[in-house]
Design an enzyme around this catalytic site. Structure first.
Site, mmCIF file in Angstrom:
data_model
loop_
_atom_site.group_PDB
_atom_site.id
_atom_site.type_symbol
_atom_site.label_atom_id
_atom_site.label_comp_id
_atom_site.label_asym_id
_atom_site.label_seq_id
_atom_site.Cartn_x
_atom_site.Cartn_y
_atom_site.Cartn_z
ATOM 1 N N PRO A 246 -87.650 0.012 -83.065
ATOM 2 C CA PRO A 246 -86.310 -0.099 -83.658
ATOM 3 C C PRO A 246 -85.867 -1.515 -84.005
ATOM 4 O O PRO A 246 -84.974 -2.085 -83.365
ATOM 5 C CB PRO A 246 -85.422 0.520 -82.573
ATOM 6 C CG PRO A 246 -86.125 0.187 -81.303
ATOM 7 C CD PRO A 246 -87.598 0.264 -81.615
ATOM 8 N N CYS A 247 -86.469 -2.082 -85.042
ATOM 9 C CA CYS A 247 -86.089 -3.435 -85.459
ATOM 10 C C CYS A 247 -84.641 -3.480 -85.948
ATOM 11 O O CYS A 247 -84.030 -4.552 -85.979
ATOM 12 C CB CYS A 247 -87.046 -3.954 -86.535
ATOM 13 S SG CYS A 247 -87.319 -2.817 -87.902
#
Length: 285
Positions: A246-247
């Site tokens: 989850p950047c």
């Protein structure tokens, strides 16, 4: 219409609604939104709530440009406490169980030589998604809502120039359906193909629970390189497996969104969607 196709349709509707909310701000009432979407208020409310988990009015608050700053004060996770937070709350990506392994540095240096990478297009809660994977797990995922399908495909293809690519959506379908919430059980294996420093950053990102955020500087501290904030930002931007790694949950310390490889409108939509879903889960407990 299948569940994945419905998600894609809903996002196309929601994308237009989000643009209208941005333009109208707090003055954009449910009735005006529904009228602009050529729907009855009741139908639009049902459709929106099904996608976001909350009402359009509540979602407006999560979509506000200042929401990222609020998240940093209300839903900030240090990497040391993130795992415990995820276990005690709704969990990272709800009940999705991720398992991952990394390619060795020597293998990575070969640019994917000897690898067969399967690919396919799927609908997601955030529009068309390109999913790529080896026999070991998903190694690539990108969103095409902003970049377009051709550019998204070219981008992921360039990550491993010496690999052999084969279109095979049926091979990837079980993983994609679990990743996007169509299947509520099962696990999604991830195969990390990157340089050692990048993999350290990506592993840190996977410790941030859904609905929470962290900062680039916090990630740098957590991986033992406190001065490498810029390098961390670059590694976050090069994350090949969006959503699962989850950047989008990495923000600037100031509360700015920072960048997002697949477009800031997608990042804002994902952050707002996750915050709304977390609220809905907490209210249901």
């Amino acid at each position: 219409m299948g569940e994945l196709a419905q998600q894609g349709y809903h996002f196309n509707v929601m994308r237009r609604a989000i643009e209208l909310i941005d333009a109208g701000g707090t003055q954009m009432t449910l009735e005006r939104l529904a009228d602009e979407m050529d729907m009855s208020p009741a139908h639009f409310q049902r459709l929106f709530s099904r996608w976001a988990g909350v009402s359009p009015k509540r979602f407006q608050q999560y979509l506000a440009l200042g929401h990222a700053k609020a998240l940093l004060s209300e839903r900030f996770s240090t990497l040391e406490t993130a795992h415990a937070t995820g276990l005690s709350g709704g969990g990272r990506l709800h009940d999705l169980f991720l398992r991952w392994e990394a390619m060795s540095p020597g293998e990575f240096a070969k640019g994917g030589a000897g690898l067969t990478i399967f690919w396919g297009w799927f609908e997601s809660p955030f529009g068309p998604a390109l999913v790529m994977g080896t026999e070991k797990g998903i190694c690539g995922m990108g969103f095409a809502a902003e970049a377009g399908e051709e550019e998204t495909f070219r981008d992921l293809l360039s990550r491993w120039p010496n690999a052999e690519f084969t279109e095979d959506p049926m091979f990837l379908r079980p993983w994609a359906q679990t990743a996007f919430g169509v299947q509520q059980e099962g696990e999604v294996p991830i195969y990390l193909i990157g340089a050692p420093f990048q993999i350290k950053v990506w592993e840190a990102l996977m410790r941030i629970p859904s609905g929470h955020v962290t900062s680039y500087s916090e990630i740098a501290e957590a991986i033992g390189s406190p001065r490498a904030v810029r390098a961390v930002g670059t590694a976050v931007g090069r994350n090949p497996v969006s959503w699962l790694i989850p950047c989008h949950r990495a923000l600037r310390k100031s509360g700015g969104l920072g960048g997002y490889h697949w477009g800031l409108p997608v990042k804002r939509a994902i952050l707002a969607w996750e915050a709304a879903r977390l609220e809905a889960e907490e209210l249901a407990l």
